[in-house]
Design a protein around this motif. Structure first.
Motif, PDB file in Angstrom:
ATOM      1  N   HIS A  94      77.916  73.299  40.831  1.00  0.00           N
ATOM      2  CA  HIS A  94      76.660  72.816  40.261  1.00  0.00           C
ATOM      3  C   HIS A  94      76.780  71.514  39.483  1.00  0.00           C
ATOM      4  O   HIS A  94      75.824  71.116  38.825  1.00  0.00           O
ATOM      5  N   GLN A  95      77.924  70.853  39.510  1.00  0.00           N
ATOM      6  CA  GLN A  95      78.095  69.622  38.740  1.00  0.00           C
ATOM      7  C   GLN A  95      78.632  68.512  39.626  1.00  0.00           C
ATOM      8  O   GLN A  95      79.366  68.771  40.583  1.00  0.00           O
ATOM      9  N   PHE A 124      75.944  64.862  36.339  1.00  0.00           N
ATOM     10  CA  PHE A 124      74.736  65.667  36.408  1.00  0.00           C
ATOM     11  C   PHE A 124      75.078  67.131  36.600  1.00  0.00           C
ATOM     12  O   PHE A 124      76.191  67.488  36.973  1.00  0.00           O
ATOM     13  N   VAL A 125      74.077  67.950  36.310  1.00  0.00           N
ATOM     14  CA  VAL A 125      74.140  69.383  36.567  1.00  0.00           C
ATOM     15  C   VAL A 125      72.978  69.702  37.492  1.00  0.00           C
ATOM     16  O   VAL A 125      71.851  69.292  37.247  1.00  0.00           O
ATOM     17  N   SER A 126      73.260  70.409  38.568  1.00  0.00           N
ATOM     18  CA  SER A 126      72.241  70.767  39.543  1.00  0.00           C
ATOM     19  C   SER A 126      71.993  72.261  39.515  1.00  0.00           C
ATOM     20  O   SER A 126      72.932  73.052  39.486  1.00  0.00           O
ATOM     21  N   SER A 127      70.721  72.628  39.540  1.00  0.00           N
ATOM     22  CA  SER A 127      70.398  74.048  39.611  1.00  0.00           C
ATOM     23  C   SER A 127      70.051  74.443  41.044  1.00  0.00           C
ATOM     24  O   SER A 127      69.424  75.454  41.280  1.00  0.00           O
ATOM     25  N   LYS A 181      65.942  73.319  43.127  1.00  0.00           N
ATOM     26  CA  LYS A 181      64.952  72.842  42.165  1.00  0.00           C
ATOM     27  C   LYS A 181      65.383  71.583  41.437  1.00  0.00           C
ATOM     28  O   LYS A 181      64.600  70.977  40.744  1.00  0.00           O
ATOM     29  N   GLY A 182      66.640  71.178  41.545  1.00  0.00           N
ATOM     30  CA  GLY A 182      67.113  69.991  40.856  1.00  0.00           C
ATOM     31  C   GLY A 182      67.508  70.304  39.432  1.00  0.00           C
ATOM     32  O   GLY A 182      67.681  71.447  39.053  1.00  0.00           O
ATOM     33  N   SER A 183      67.686  69.265  38.642  1.00  0.00           N
ATOM     34  CA  SER A 183      68.031  69.410  37.245  1.00  0.00           C
ATOM     35  C   SER A 183      68.125  68.029  36.645  1.00  0.00           C
ATOM     36  O   SER A 183      67.204  67.255  36.786  1.00  0.00           O
ATOM     37  N   GLY A 184      69.251  67.658  36.021  1.00  0.00           N
ATOM     38  CA  GLY A 184      69.329  66.341  35.420  1.00  0.00           C
ATOM     39  C   GLY A 184      70.705  65.986  34.938  1.00  0.00           C
ATOM     40  O   GLY A 184      71.667  66.720  35.157  1.00  0.00           O
ATOM     41  N   THR A 214      66.215  63.077  35.359  1.00  0.00           N
ATOM     42  CA  THR A 214      65.928  64.389  35.960  1.00  0.00           C
ATOM     43  C   THR A 214      65.692  64.173  37.431  1.00  0.00           C
ATOM     44  O   THR A 214      65.284  63.081  37.862  1.00  0.00           O
ATOM     45  N   GLY A 259      64.397  66.442  41.170  1.00  0.00           N
ATOM     46  CA  GLY A 259      63.840  67.688  41.709  1.00  0.00           C
ATOM     47  C   GLY A 259      62.364  67.787  41.466  1.00  0.00           C
ATOM     48  O   GLY A 259      61.695  66.939  40.963  1.00  0.00           O
TER      49      GLY A 259
END
Length: 108
Positions: free
Chosen positions: A66-67, A84-87, A90-93, A106, A108
């Motif tokens: 996730h990173q 970044f960190v991805s969920s 849905k995306g993330s930031g 951000t 997503g």
């Protein structure tokens, strides 16, 4: 079994990528960025963003599930390493750095 093979073939033909809009702000300047981030299923990706001052593009790699991290290169000479960190879907930031200025984004 044929349906699994057909799905795999369609995914391969489709490029196996996922694109998401990206929005960022350079803190303390009011400069904003918008663009697209595209991630590929081989744990790499690319980013293209534009502000009222410049256009930037770069590549990234996932360092964990996730990173990820990468670098943006801008037409005005600025360079911005980012993480970044991805969920997932849905995306993330994450954050980047233009010299001493922090960029928060951000997607997503």
């Amino acid at each position: 079994m044929r349906s699994v093979a057909a799905i795999a073939l369609l995914l391969a033909a489709g490029g196996c990528s996922l694109s998401r809009p990206i929005h960022g702000v350079v803190e303390g300047t009011g400069e904003t960025f918008t663009g697209m981030a595209t991630g590929y299923f081989n744990d790499t990706g690319q980013v293209a963003v534009r502000s009222n001052r410049t256009a930037c593009s770069g590549r990234f790699v996932y360092t964990t599930f996730h990173q990820g991290a990468g670098t943006l290169y801008c037409d005005d000479g600025r360079r911005a390493p980012f993480s970044f960190v991805s969920s997932g879907w849905k995306g993330s930031g994450g954050t980047a750095t233009f010299g001493r200025r922090r960029v928060v984004f951000t997607f997503g």
